[in-house]
Design a protein around this motif. Structure first.
Motif, PDB file in Angstrom:
ATOM      1  N   ASP A 113     -12.400  39.572  26.123  1.00  0.00           N
ATOM      2  CA  ASP A 113     -12.925  40.342  25.002  1.00  0.00           C
ATOM      3  C   ASP A 113     -14.123  41.184  25.437  1.00  0.00           C
ATOM      4  N   TRP A 139      -8.142  35.009  15.651  1.00  0.00           N
ATOM      5  CA  TRP A 139      -9.056  36.042  16.146  1.00  0.00           C
ATOM      6  C   TRP A 139      -9.119  35.939  17.666  1.00  0.00           C
ATOM      7  N   ARG A 189      -3.095  33.720  18.063  1.00  0.00           N
ATOM      8  CA  ARG A 189      -2.598  33.436  16.717  1.00  0.00           C
ATOM      9  C   ARG A 189      -2.992  32.042  16.245  1.00  0.00           C
ATOM     10  N   TYR A 209      -5.382  43.821  19.410  1.00  0.00           N
ATOM     11  CA  TYR A 209      -4.804  42.659  20.065  1.00  0.00           C
ATOM     12  C   TYR A 209      -3.473  42.265  19.445  1.00  0.00           C
ATOM     13  N   ASP A 212     -10.535  45.435  16.816  1.00  0.00           N
ATOM     14  CA  ASP A 212     -10.049  44.664  17.952  1.00  0.00           C
ATOM     15  C   ASP A 212      -8.938  43.703  17.555  1.00  0.00           C
ATOM     16  N   SER A 213      -9.030  43.131  16.353  1.00  0.00           N
ATOM     17  CA  SER A 213      -7.960  42.255  15.885  1.00  0.00           C
ATOM     18  C   SER A 213      -6.646  43.023  15.777  1.00  0.00           C
ATOM     19  N   GLU A 220      -3.074  38.759  20.830  1.00  0.00           N
ATOM     20  CA  GLU A 220      -3.949  38.029  19.914  1.00  0.00           C
ATOM     21  C   GLU A 220      -3.777  36.523  20.067  1.00  0.00           C
ATOM     22  N   PRO A 241     -14.894  43.964  15.134  1.00  0.00           N
ATOM     23  CA  PRO A 241     -13.948  42.851  14.989  1.00  0.00           C
ATOM     24  C   PRO A 241     -12.594  43.227  14.396  1.00  0.00           C
ATOM     25  N   ASP A 242     -12.585  44.034  13.343  1.00  0.00           N
ATOM     26  CA  ASP A 242     -11.304  44.356  12.710  1.00  0.00           C
ATOM     27  C   ASP A 242     -10.456  45.278  13.579  1.00  0.00           C
TER      28      ASP A 242
END
Length: 297
Positions: A79, A51, A47, A39, A35-36, A45, A32-33
């Motif tokens: 994703d 996420w 916004r 993006y 990929d954040s 991303e 998750p981090d």
């Protein structure tokens, strides 16, 4: 981090990312981090929610629910494409660092994004309801159980990659910014990797942290709730003291200026700025403030 990417040249910014949130889901390795960050730097991303991908669709997840799967962790169709590519690269024996570099190139991201380690580390949240894997606590249980502590599974096998060591020992390094992140589960796992804290302690360039707490509350995520349940005063100054002398300065929000009078000689230097980022210009302004503090240090 995004603000820094907007005012620095790509080669001037390296992002070190927590992987304690990583887990296996639907047979895929979810990061998750990482990929954040990917993006955000690729300007893809979402916004609005903070996420995932912008303009996402959910056909696969909807079909899984229709077929009786709980599908509690939301993975959009775009994703999923990224996770499938990551799975293939990992199965071919590439390290997570190499895979992340490949994904960045495919997304048009030029900045270096470095996982804290290539070894798998999983954050476990110790709660009054029992031990929970981080995503179970964060997503499935919506951070509701009372937090008693944390454990980083696999941390004893983790070590920084050669690329990460080079980044922290680069003679051209001007400074380090701890972005406004949860000190327990975002920065905590990174600092727990063998060798990283000592590299930071031995560095010759300054470190500035941006407080994730504003006005006694976390603007995003469970950091404030965790601090309260761990017996800490929920304040920016408490976060500064958690870093145990590791950081040279902490940037507080302007609304917390009264905390400047509570600073002890052993505390980091304190600065104030607008840390609440509602728009892209706010991100750029805060990034510029971080660079000015580093220059002053």
């Amino acid at each position: 981090m995004h603000g820094l990417s907007l005012i620095l040249e790509p080669e001037e910014l390296t992002v070190i990312v927590n992987t304690g949130d990583d887990f296996d889901h639907f047979g895929l390795r979810i990061c998750p981090d990482i990929d954040s960050v990917l993006y955000a730097l690729a300007d893809r991303e979402n916004r609005e929610v903070g996420w995932g991908r912008r303009d996402e669709t959910w056909q696969v997840l909807d079909e899984m629910r229709a077929l009786g799967d709980e599908a509690w962790f939301k993975l959009g169709d775009k994703d999923l494409a990224l996770h499938l590519i990551r799975l293939g690269l990992l199965r071919h024996g590439k390290s997570l660092t190499a895979v992340t570099r490949e994904l960045a190139l495919r997304l048009g991201v030029s900045q270096a994004i470095l996982p804290m380690s290539d070894a798998a580390v999983s954050t476990t949240v110790l709660t009054a309801d029992g031990d929970l894997a981080f995503q179970d606590y964060f997503v499935r249980h919506r951070c509701e159980p009372q937090v008693l502590g944390f454990r980083f599974e696999g941390i004893e096998r983790a070590e920084p990659s050669a690329e990460l060591v080079r980044a922290l020992t680069d003679p051209g390094l001007d400074g380090i910014v701890f972005c406004p992140s949860n000190p327990y589960v975002s920065l905590g796992p990174i600092l727990a990797v063998a060798g990283i804290r000592s590299l930071l302690e031995e560095r010759s360039k300054p470190i500035v942290a941006v407080s994730p707490i504003v006005g006694g509350k976390a603007l995003k995520g469970p950091a404030g709730k965790m601090m309260l349940e761990r017996g800490e005063t929920v304040s920016a100054l408490s976060v500064a003291r958690m870093y145990g002398g590791l950081v040279d300065a902490m940037i507080l929000d302007e609304s917390d200026s009264e905390l400047l009078r509570q600073r002890l000689p052993s505390d980091p230097q304190l600065y104030t700025a607008q840390t609440v980022m509602r728009a892209v210009d706010d991100r750029k302004a805060l990034a510029a403030d971080c660079l000015r503090v580093l220059a002053n240090l």
